[in-house]
Design a protein around this motif. Structure first.
Motif, PDB file in Angstrom:
ATOM      1  N   TYR A   1       0.854  -1.179   0.000  1.00 34.26           N
ATOM      2  CA  TYR A   1       0.000   0.000   0.000  1.00 34.26           C
ATOM      3  C   TYR A   1       0.893   1.233   0.000  1.00 34.26           C
ATOM      4  N   ASN A   2       0.674   2.109  -0.973  1.00 35.55           N
ATOM      5  CA  ASN A   2       1.482   3.311  -1.147  1.00 35.55           C
ATOM      6  C   ASN A   2       2.979   3.007  -1.101  1.00 35.55           C
ATOM      7  N   GLY A   3       3.376   1.932  -1.785  1.00 29.72           N
ATOM      8  CA  GLY A   3       4.778   1.575  -1.904  1.00 29.72           C
ATOM      9  C   GLY A   3       5.371   0.828  -0.727  1.00 29.72           C
ATOM     10  N   LYS A   4       4.584   0.579   0.317  1.00 25.46           N
ATOM     11  CA  LYS A   4       5.098  -0.124   1.495  1.00 25.46           C
ATOM     12  C   LYS A   4       4.532  -1.551   1.527  1.00 25.46           C
ATOM     13  N   LEU A   5       5.430  -2.542   1.596  1.00 24.73           N
ATOM     14  CA  LEU A   5       5.012  -3.942   1.618  1.00 24.73           C
ATOM     15  C   LEU A   5       4.198  -4.237   2.867  1.00 24.73           C
ATOM     16  N   TRP A   6       3.012  -4.784   2.674  1.00 27.72           N
ATOM     17  CA  TRP A   6       2.109  -5.119   3.765  1.00 27.72           C
ATOM     18  C   TRP A   6       2.196  -6.618   4.044  1.00 27.72           C
ATOM     19  N   LEU A   7       1.914  -7.443   3.020  1.00 28.76           N
ATOM     20  CA  LEU A   7       1.916  -8.900   3.168  1.00 28.76           C
ATOM     21  C   LEU A   7       2.838  -9.547   2.153  1.00 28.76           C
ATOM     22  N   ASP A   8       3.570 -10.569   2.595  1.00 28.28           N
ATOM     23  CA  ASP A   8       4.403 -11.383   1.723  1.00 28.28           C
ATOM     24  C   ASP A   8       4.049 -12.838   2.014  1.00 28.28           C
ATOM     25  N   VAL A   9       3.440 -13.513   1.039  1.00 23.19           N
ATOM     26  CA  VAL A   9       2.956 -14.882   1.208  1.00 23.19           C
ATOM     27  C   VAL A   9       3.715 -15.778   0.237  1.00 23.19           C
ATOM     28  N   GLU A  10       4.369 -16.819   0.771  1.00 26.25           N
ATOM     29  CA  GLU A  10       5.147 -17.734  -0.062  1.00 26.25           C
ATOM     30  C   GLU A  10       4.639 -19.161   0.119  1.00 26.25           C
ATOM     31  N   TYR A  11       4.430 -19.860  -0.985  1.00 28.20           N
ATOM     32  CA  TYR A  11       3.938 -21.234  -0.985  1.00 28.20           C
ATOM     33  C   TYR A  11       5.092 -22.147  -1.393  1.00 28.20           C
ATOM     34  N   THR A  12       5.543 -23.014  -0.481  1.00 29.49           N
ATOM     35  CA  THR A  12       6.649 -23.929  -0.782  1.00 29.49           C
ATOM     36  C   THR A  12       6.260 -25.343  -0.363  1.00 29.49           C
ATOM     37  N   GLY A  13       6.247 -26.264  -1.319  1.00 29.37           N
ATOM     38  CA  GLY A  13       5.878 -27.642  -1.016  1.00 29.37           C
ATOM     39  C   GLY A  13       4.516 -27.703  -0.358  1.00 29.37           C
ATOM     40  N   GLN A  14       4.446 -28.326   0.795  1.00 24.17           N
ATOM     41  CA  GLN A  14       3.193 -28.452   1.551  1.00 24.17           C
ATOM     42  C   GLN A  14       3.073 -27.396   2.645  1.00 24.17           C
ATOM     43  N   GLN A  15       3.746 -26.293   2.486  1.00 23.07           N
ATOM     44  CA  GLN A  15       3.788 -25.277   3.532  1.00 23.07           C
ATOM     45  C   GLN A  15       3.561 -23.888   2.956  1.00 23.07           C
ATOM     46  N   VAL A  16       2.931 -23.047   3.762  1.00 22.92           N
ATOM     47  CA  VAL A  16       2.766 -21.638   3.410  1.00 22.92           C
ATOM     48  C   VAL A  16       3.459 -20.814   4.489  1.00 22.92           C
ATOM     49  N   ASN A  17       4.283 -19.873   4.046  1.00 21.42           N
ATOM     50  CA  ASN A  17       4.959 -18.961   4.965  1.00 21.42           C
ATOM     51  C   ASN A  17       4.417 -17.564   4.712  1.00 21.42           C
ATOM     52  N   ILE A  18       3.945 -16.930   5.760  1.00 20.01           N
ATOM     53  CA  ILE A  18       3.383 -15.591   5.640  1.00 20.01           C
ATOM     54  C   ILE A  18       4.179 -14.639   6.514  1.00 20.01           C
ATOM     55  N   ASP A  19       4.564 -13.543   5.908  1.00 19.40           N
ATOM     56  CA  ASP A  19       5.291 -12.513   6.633  1.00 19.40           C
ATOM     57  C   ASP A  19       4.450 -11.243   6.555  1.00 19.40           C
ATOM     58  N   ASN A  20       3.922 -10.810   7.692  1.00 19.02           N
ATOM     59  CA  ASN A  20       3.162  -9.569   7.749  1.00 19.02           C
ATOM     60  C   ASN A  20       4.138  -8.480   8.178  1.00 19.02           C
ATOM     61  N   GLN A  21       4.599  -7.712   7.195  1.00 23.23           N
ATOM     62  CA  GLN A  21       5.606  -6.683   7.437  1.00 23.23           C
ATOM     63  C   GLN A  21       5.121  -5.605   8.393  1.00 23.23           C
ATOM     64  N   LEU A  22       3.854  -5.211   8.292  1.00 20.01           N
ATOM     65  CA  LEU A  22       3.348  -4.131   9.133  1.00 20.01           C
ATOM     66  C   LEU A  22       3.100  -4.571  10.572  1.00 20.01           C
ATOM     67  N   ALA A  23       2.697  -5.817  10.755  1.00 22.16           N
ATOM     68  CA  ALA A  23       2.374  -6.278  12.101  1.00 22.16           C
ATOM     69  C   ALA A  23       3.538  -6.998  12.780  1.00 22.16           C
ATOM     70  N   GLY A  24       4.570  -7.359  12.030  1.00 20.88           N
ATOM     71  CA  GLY A  24       5.767  -7.948  12.621  1.00 20.88           C
ATOM     72  C   GLY A  24       5.603  -9.390  13.068  1.00 20.88           C
ATOM     73  N   TYR A  25       4.957 -10.231  12.280  1.00 24.00           N
ATOM     74  CA  TYR A  25       4.846 -11.639  12.618  1.00 24.00           C
ATOM     75  C   TYR A  25       5.072 -12.508  11.401  1.00 24.00           C
ATOM     76  N   ARG A  26       5.367 -13.778  11.638  1.00 31.03           N
ATOM     77  CA  ARG A  26       5.560 -14.781  10.592  1.00 31.03           C
ATOM     78  C   ARG A  26       4.730 -15.996  10.982  1.00 31.03           C
ATOM     79  N   VAL A  27       4.109 -16.617   9.988  1.00 24.48           N
ATOM     80  CA  VAL A  27       3.245 -17.764  10.237  1.00 24.48           C
ATOM     81  C   VAL A  27       3.589 -18.885   9.272  1.00 24.48           C
ATOM     82  N   ILE A  28       3.581 -20.112   9.785  1.00 28.21           N
ATOM     83  CA  ILE A  28       3.763 -21.315   8.965  1.00 28.21           C
ATOM     84  C   ILE A  28       2.474 -22.111   9.048  1.00 28.21           C
ATOM     85  N   ILE A  29       1.940 -22.502   7.893  1.00 26.94           N
ATOM     86  CA  ILE A  29       0.661 -23.209   7.846  1.00 26.94           C
ATOM     87  C   ILE A  29       0.830 -24.540   7.131  1.00 26.94           C
ATOM     88  N   GLU A  30       0.301 -25.597   7.746  1.00 28.20           N
ATOM     89  CA  GLU A  30       0.328 -26.932   7.153  1.00 28.20           C
ATOM     90  C   GLU A  30      -1.097 -27.466   7.096  1.00 28.20           C
TER      91      GLU A  30
END
Length: 184
Positions: free
Chosen positions: A146-175
């Protein structure tokens, strides 16, 4: 729609209910959009394990999501089975029920889940450049800025999803533990 993209469901339900989001409505310039269930993924029922890593602390949850063209339903549980959150959205009204001691931003949770799950063309129509949004979409990666600032970065690798919420400062792994296709 890749089943890996469907893994995102439990992330935000659990993440935001733990109070890790720092994107309160009073301090953000933009609000993510609620998208219509009819524009969503093929009907599916998912059971997922979510690991949240926030400031060095990890928490695990179980999330169950039911997505149809008529309605989105989500339930988040502790590993003990205790229900923390329930969300239902029919395209018009968002209904939220949470454990008595928890106040959760249901709109934000659902909007983040939809960003990970809904088809590319729906996201591009909904998050428009003239409103300040930039959406980057690939088979194994999604980003929202939003307005040039990364908000969400979602990566899908194999059977896993990695989410990095840049604005909120957390990382999540989902299986995904179980996935069942539903009739449309």
């Amino acid at each position: 729609m890749s089943k890996m993209k469907l893994l995102f469901v439990s992330l935000l339900v659990l993440l935001l209910m733990t109070g890790c989001s720092v994107i309160g409505t009073s301090n953000r310039q933009a609000e993510m959009k609620l998208l219509q269930p009819v524009d969503g993924p093929s009907p599916v029922l998912l059971t997922q394990r979510v690991t949240l890593d926030s400031w060095g602390q990890q928490q695990q949850f179980i999330a169950i999501g039911r997505f149809t063209y008529a309605q989105t339903q989500l339930v988040a549980l502790l590993p003990t089975g205790q229900q923390l959150l329930s969300l239902e959205f029919d395209g018009q009204e968002l209904t939220q029920r949470a454990a008595a001691s928890i106040e959760l931003p249901g709109h934000d949770i659902l909007a983040l889940i939809q960003f990970a799950l809904w088809p590319d063309d729906t996201l591009q129509r909904s998050y428009r450049a003239e409103q300040g949004w930039t959406v980057a979409l690939a088979d194994d990666h999604r980003q929202l800025s939003y307005n040039g600032k990364l908000w969400l970065d979602v990566e899908y690798t194999g059977q896993q999803v990695n989410i990095d919420n840049q604005l909120a400062g957390y990382r999540v792994i989902i299986e995904t533990l179980e996935q069942k296709e539903l009739r449309p």
